[in-house]
Design a protein around this motif. Structure first.
Motif, short mmCIF file in Angstrom:
data_model
loop_
_atom_site.label_atom_id
_atom_site.label_comp_id
_atom_site.label_asym_id
_atom_site.label_seq_id
_atom_site.Cartn_x
_atom_site.Cartn_y
_atom_site.Cartn_z
N SER A 211 -1.85 -1.48 -11.24
CA SER A 211 -1.42 -2.85 -11.49
C SER A 211 -0.19 -2.86 -12.39
O SER A 211 0.14 -1.85 -13.03
CB SER A 211 -2.55 -3.64 -12.18
N GLY A 212 0.50 -4.00 -12.43
CA GLY A 212 1.68 -4.12 -13.28
C GLY A 212 1.36 -3.91 -14.75
O GLY A 212 2.12 -3.28 -15.50
N LYS A 213 0.19 -4.42 -15.20
CA LYS A 213 -0.19 -4.27 -16.61
C LYS A 213 -0.50 -2.81 -16.93
O LYS A 213 -0.18 -2.32 -18.02
CB LYS A 213 -1.38 -5.15 -16.92
N ALA A 239 6.28 -8.62 -17.66
CA ALA A 239 7.24 -9.39 -16.86
C ALA A 239 8.44 -8.53 -16.46
O ALA A 239 8.99 -8.67 -15.37
CB ALA A 239 7.71 -10.62 -17.63
N THR A 240 8.85 -7.61 -17.36
CA THR A 240 9.99 -6.73 -17.05
C THR A 240 9.64 -5.80 -15.88
O THR A 240 10.47 -5.58 -14.99
CB THR A 240 10.35 -5.89 -18.29
N LEU A 244 11.39 -5.74 -12.14
CA LEU A 244 11.96 -4.48 -11.63
C LEU A 244 11.42 -4.20 -10.23
O LEU A 244 12.17 -3.78 -9.33
CB LEU A 244 11.60 -3.35 -12.60
N LEU A 245 10.13 -4.44 -10.01
CA LEU A 245 9.53 -4.20 -8.70
C LEU A 245 10.06 -5.16 -7.63
O LEU A 245 9.99 -4.86 -6.44
CB LEU A 245 8.01 -4.31 -8.79
#
Length: 596
Positions: A211-213, A239-240, A244-245
């Motif tokens: 996951s992003g987190k 959020a960064t 980026l993704l």
């Protein structure tokens, strides 16, 4: 034009970039001012490094604000006999802003001298009268300066477009994973061998199910510095990582305005497409979990101050209250009122007025709504035509000044009047567009037959919310007396049909009063209910005694009412409330003793 006395003057300087310095301008201005009989002390030099293309809608630059404050200060203004500026563009490159500033200083009898233009003055420094020849020359030179600046912008744009077509770097944000590489006197994007593997690793981990987190936590634990090192405690943010993704720059696609260009790629387009599909699948926004549902919150506004209403739950009750009663704001002393009583009374009034739906249906099906829409569109066309005429008249002012038909003061006065008229016309046009949009939505989207059936049968709070969304435009809340609350329902139909709901705060029998504007009208200024026929006015208590009340049923069970719980639970609740009250009383007493 030489001044006879050696007096003090102010100096305004400006350069466009941070690399430029003030010293050369100051030295040249001081030499010429001394030749004309003026000295410029250090405390009367006002400078700034900023572009000269000002926006008339925004406030003045800081250096001009400081100069105006000095001129407005009576103790300082006596020492300022004139203002020296190197050239016209140093004051402003915008002609409207330039002449507004000149007029401001002229009204205060402060002549301005532009040195590089053969010492052209706005006023005679000896007589303090307007220099008509100087103002005429300033008008011509400022117009020429605006045109020259536009040409420079066009040349810069043409040069940037040419550089972009050659896939060169022309400034702006450099994405994480890249750096700018110089080849001769030209610059290009290049893959950074230190940070590009981090970008590849982020995409690989996300495609592997991270996951992003989790990726953000991994980057912070491994100590990899973010793109802007030193900011936000030198930490990666979730959020960064998500941004980026989503950035297709890493696939070798670079966008500049409407052009699509190539750049070095870090990942493949297939991996990027897989990432975007996974992000769509993984995105699952959860509804905000609320303990209580405030049915009237989207529509309630205060009849006194115009602020919105919020919902509030305490240990003993649930109420609606005006936003202005927040401690940081002044407060309008609007009464709070019970959530359950207000919602039940409003919904019962809507159910008991079946002709509301008939009004909506009639206004949609007959010519009333269509005629109103036609009138609104005609009015909008007239406003647009008037706006074009006003702008044309404003453009003609400069031509009339240049031809000598108007003096500078007359032109300034007319321009100010036109600006006010243009602003009023613009506001009226915005209101007309909003009314047209609302009416078109009402005429095309509402299924009145289904709403009529649902009003009488539904008990679902969410269905009730949807029906109110379709019918109600807003609800204006008034507190005519400390004991009564009046809610004025304004509906979404084109004629804004109104329904008034009156509740008594201390009532325990679940009864209320309601009436339409065709029967009676509430007048906030007189604080009376006025009869529609004879115009007689009644106070709120008189009206409630002379008019039969109606019963209502609660939409939701009020958990704060004693009758909704068992006797044992009621005793426990009363005991807790008593203890809490005693504790607060003791705290207030102790606080008071500390100050004594």
């Amino acid at each position: 034009m030489t001044h006879t006395l050696n007096e003090e003057a102010a100096c305004l300087i400006r350069v466009s970039t941070q690399q430029q310095e003030f010293e050369s301008q100051i030295a040249a201005i001081r030499v010429e001012a001394l030749r004309l009989g003026f000295t410029i002390p250090d405390h009367l030099i006002f400078g700034e490094k900023i572009t000269g293309m000002d926006d008339p809608e925004k406030k003045d630059r800081e250096s001009i604000e400081q100069l105006k404050r000095a001129v407005a200060d009576s103790t300082v203004a006596r020492g300022i006999r004139a203002i020296f500026i190197w050239e016209i563009s140093r004051l402003s490159r915008n002609q409207a802003v330039l002449f507004n500033n000149i007029a401001w200083f002229s009204r205060r009898k402060k002549p301005i001298c532009f040195i590089s233009h053969n010492n052209v003055w706005t006023m005679n420094p000896n007589t303090l009268q307007d220099d008509e020849a100087g103002l005429m020359l300033i008008t011509i030179l400022s117009r020429y300066g605006e045109q020259e600046r536009n040409k420079i912008i066009q040349r810069n744009k043409r040069g940037k477009d040419h550089a972009v077509e050659q896939e060169r770097f022309v400034g702006g944000h450099v994405p994480f994973g890249y750096h700018v590489k110089a080849v001769g006197n030209k610059k290009y994007y290049a893959v950074d061998k230190h940070t590009a593997p981090v970008v590849q690793d982020i995409f690989d981990k996300y495609c592997a199910g991270w996951s992003g987190k989790k990726i953000t936590k991994h980057l912070n634990m491994t100590g990899i510095p973010p793109y802007h090192a030193g900011r936000l405690n030198n930490k990666w943010r979730h959020a960064t990582v998500i941004q980026l993704l989503k950035n297709e720059f890493y696939t070798g696609i670079r966008r500049y305005n409407d052009k699509v260009l190539n750049c070095p790629a870090i990942i493949t387009s297939e991996q990027f497409a897989t990432t975007q599909e996974m992000m769509k699948t993984n995105t699952c926004p959860s509804a905000k979990i609320r303990k209580f549902h405030y049915l009237l919150k989207p529509y309630l506004v205060c009849g006194r101050c115009g602020e919105k209403f919020y919902g509030q739950a305490t240990h003993a009750r649930q109420v609606y209250f005006c936003r202005s009663q927040i401690p940081e704001l002044s407060g309008c002393q609007q009464n709070k009122f019970n959530k359950y009583k207000a919602e039940a009374a409003v919904w019962t009034a809507v159910k008991s007025t079946p002709h509301i739906i008939d009004i909506y249906e009639e206004e949609r099906n007959n010519s009333i709504g269509a005629q109103e829409l036609t009138k609104m569109k005609t009015h909008k066309k007239m406003l647009l035509h008037h706006s074009v005429e006003l702008n044309k008249r404003k453009q003609d002012i400069l031509k009339l000044v240049a031809s000598g038909s108007f003096t500078f003061n007359d032109a300034e006065r007319i321009e100010n009047e036109l600006n006010l008229e243009i602003q009023d016309n613009c506001n009226e046009l915005k209101r007309a567009e909003a009314d047209i949009k609302l009416l078109e939505h009402q005429l095309n989207s509402t299924d009145f037959y289904r709403i009529r059936d649902e009003i009488q049968t539904t008990k679902d709070i969410h269905v009730i919310q949807c029906i109110l969304d379709r019918l109600i435009y807003k609800i204006v809340a008034y507190s005519p007396t400390p004991d009564y609350t009046l809610l004025q329902l304004i509906f979404n139909n084109p004629t804004h049909f109104r329904l008034n709901v009156l509740t008594y705060r201390h009532d325990r029998t679940n009864r209320f009063w309601f009436f339409t504007d065709s029967e009676n009208t509430y007048d906030p200024e007189r604080n009376q209910i006025v009869a529609h026929g004879n115009g007689a006015g009644f106070s709120i208590p008189e009206f409630s005694k002379s008019t039969d009340s109606q019963p209502y049923n609660l939409i939701e069970t009020n958990p704060f009412l004693i009758e909704n719980i068992s006797e044992e639970q009621a005793k426990i609740k009363r005991a807790k409330t008593k203890v809490a009250t005693q504790r607060r009383t003791e705290q207030r007493r102790n606080k008071k003793n500390r100050f004594l």
